[in-house]
Design a protein around this motif. Structure first.
Motif, short mmCIF file in Angstrom:
data_model
loop_
_atom_site.label_atom_id
_atom_site.label_comp_id
_atom_site.label_asym_id
_atom_site.label_seq_id
_atom_site.Cartn_x
_atom_site.Cartn_y
_atom_site.Cartn_z
N UNK A 213 19.06 -3.55 2.76
CA UNK A 213 18.62 -4.15 1.50
C UNK A 213 18.44 -5.66 1.65
N UNK A 214 19.40 -6.31 2.30
CA UNK A 214 19.30 -7.76 2.49
C UNK A 214 18.14 -8.13 3.41
N UNK A 215 17.95 -7.34 4.46
CA UNK A 215 16.89 -7.65 5.42
C UNK A 215 15.51 -7.53 4.77
N UNK A 216 15.25 -6.36 4.17
CA UNK A 216 13.93 -6.17 3.58
C UNK A 216 13.76 -6.97 2.29
N UNK A 217 14.87 -7.24 1.60
CA UNK A 217 14.79 -8.12 0.43
C UNK A 217 14.39 -9.53 0.82
N UNK A 218 14.94 -10.03 1.94
CA UNK A 218 14.57 -11.36 2.41
C UNK A 218 13.10 -11.41 2.81
N UNK A 219 12.61 -10.35 3.45
CA UNK A 219 11.19 -10.30 3.84
C UNK A 219 10.30 -10.26 2.59
N UNK A 220 10.71 -9.51 1.59
CA UNK A 220 9.92 -9.42 0.36
C UNK A 220 9.86 -10.77 -0.35
N UNK A 221 11.00 -11.48 -0.40
CA UNK A 221 11.01 -12.80 -1.02
C UNK A 221 10.13 -13.78 -0.26
N UNK A 222 10.19 -13.71 1.08
CA UNK A 222 9.33 -14.58 1.89
C UNK A 222 7.86 -14.29 1.62
N UNK A 223 7.53 -13.00 1.51
CA UNK A 223 6.14 -12.61 1.27
C UNK A 223 5.67 -13.11 -0.10
N UNK A 224 6.53 -12.98 -1.10
CA UNK A 224 6.16 -13.45 -2.44
C UNK A 224 5.93 -14.96 -2.44
N UNK A 225 6.81 -15.71 -1.81
CA UNK A 225 6.66 -17.16 -1.77
C UNK A 225 5.40 -17.57 -1.02
N UNK A 226 5.10 -16.83 0.05
CA UNK A 226 3.90 -17.15 0.81
C UNK A 226 2.65 -16.88 -0.01
N UNK A 227 2.64 -15.73 -0.72
CA UNK A 227 1.49 -15.42 -1.57
C UNK A 227 1.34 -16.45 -2.69
N UNK A 228 2.50 -16.87 -3.24
CA UNK A 228 2.45 -17.87 -4.30
C UNK A 228 1.92 -19.20 -3.77
N UNK A 229 2.35 -19.56 -2.55
CA UNK A 229 1.87 -20.81 -1.95
C UNK A 229 0.38 -20.74 -1.67
N UNK A 230 -0.09 -19.58 -1.19
CA UNK A 230 -1.52 -19.41 -0.93
C UNK A 230 -2.32 -19.51 -2.23
N UNK A 231 -1.79 -18.89 -3.30
CA UNK A 231 -2.48 -18.95 -4.57
C UNK A 231 -2.56 -20.37 -5.11
N UNK A 232 -1.47 -21.12 -4.96
CA UNK A 232 -1.47 -22.50 -5.42
C UNK A 232 -2.44 -23.35 -4.61
N UNK A 233 -2.53 -23.07 -3.30
CA UNK A 233 -3.44 -23.83 -2.44
C UNK A 233 -4.90 -23.58 -2.84
N UNK A 234 -5.22 -22.29 -3.10
CA UNK A 234 -6.60 -21.95 -3.47
C UNK A 234 -6.98 -22.55 -4.82
#
Length: 237
Positions: A213-234
């Motif tokens: 749960x911690x491992x895949x939860x950390x990956x999911x949070x990283x993915x969300x932040x990356x998508x949010x950063x990409x959206x803000x950049x665009x």
């Protein structure tokens, strides 16, 4: 090759690389978990012990041997069981002696013991040993040729007082009668392993679930932040 095609290939390659890294990380995490759980299980269970052997093929020539592991058939709880060990008994009719050799592992230390018993009777059906030398108990060993069984009957001596002359409790008062047989060492190993799983299995499974749960939860949070950063950049372009 068009720019869109190259961009698509790069995107697929990037995704495949990330999936590969996530998979390698997860496999490393699982390897660490199973390594630690295996060490814990190894510490709680003994090494593999001897298989049960009943060597009566030279009975008529005055020689017999058997080996395996002692089991307290009278045990009510796990605490009544005997320590894990490998035993070997050799009986020689000419000397009218049975020799019991015991190897026991406790806290990573190996202890060896050899005891000689005088044979009471030896006929074509049974070997019997009656040992009254212990202070508290009488031990009767019966080796049955036809049934291929070894039985040790341990009984507290009936003429012992419950208290000593000084009024203190007699050290024999806590002795419990036992019926001991020889079983396959693998059966003892599996019983101790099942006891470990029953006692600690729930905690180990909970730890495994939490790690995933911690491992895949950390990956999911990283993915969300990356998508949010990409959206803000665009949105700023």
């Amino acid at each position: 090759m068009s720019t869109e095609v190259r961009g698509g290939i790069k995107s697929v390659a990037w995704m495949a690389g990330r999936i590969l890294l996530v998979t390698i990380g997860w496999l490393t995490l699982m390897a660490a978990y199973f390594s630690v759980s295996g060490l814990l299980q190894q510490a709680a269970t003994p090494p593999y012990m001897s298989a049960k052997i009943f060597g009566a093929n030279m009975w008529d020539r005055g020689y017999f041997y058997t080996e395996g592991s002692f089991n307290n058939d009278s045990a009510i709880s796990d605490g009544d069981q005997l320590p894990p060990q490998t035993i070997r008994i050799v009986c020689v009719q000419l000397e009218m002696v049975c020799t019991l050799a015991t190897a026991e592992v406790s806290d990573n230390f190996l202890s060896l013991d050899m005891t000689r018993y005088d044979i009471t009777t030896w006929d074509d059906k049974q070997i019997t040993v009656v040992d009254t030398t212990p202070l508290c108990v009488t031990q009767t060993m019966i080796i049955d040729r036809a049934a291929e069984t070894f039985t040790m009957i341990v009984r507290r001596k009936s003429n012992l007082p419950d208290v000593s002359a000084s009024g203190a409790p007699n050290r024999c008062s806590n002795i419990i009668d036992k019926n001991i047989s020889i079983v396959d060492g693998m059966d003892v190993y599996e019983r101790l392993r099942a006891r470990f799983d029953q006692k600690y299995g729930l905690y180990l499974h909970a730890a495994l679930f939490l790690m995933n749960a911690l491992y895949f939860g950390a990956i999911w949070l990283w993915w969300r932040r990356r998508r949010a950063a990409q959206g803000a950049f665009k949105s700023n372009i």
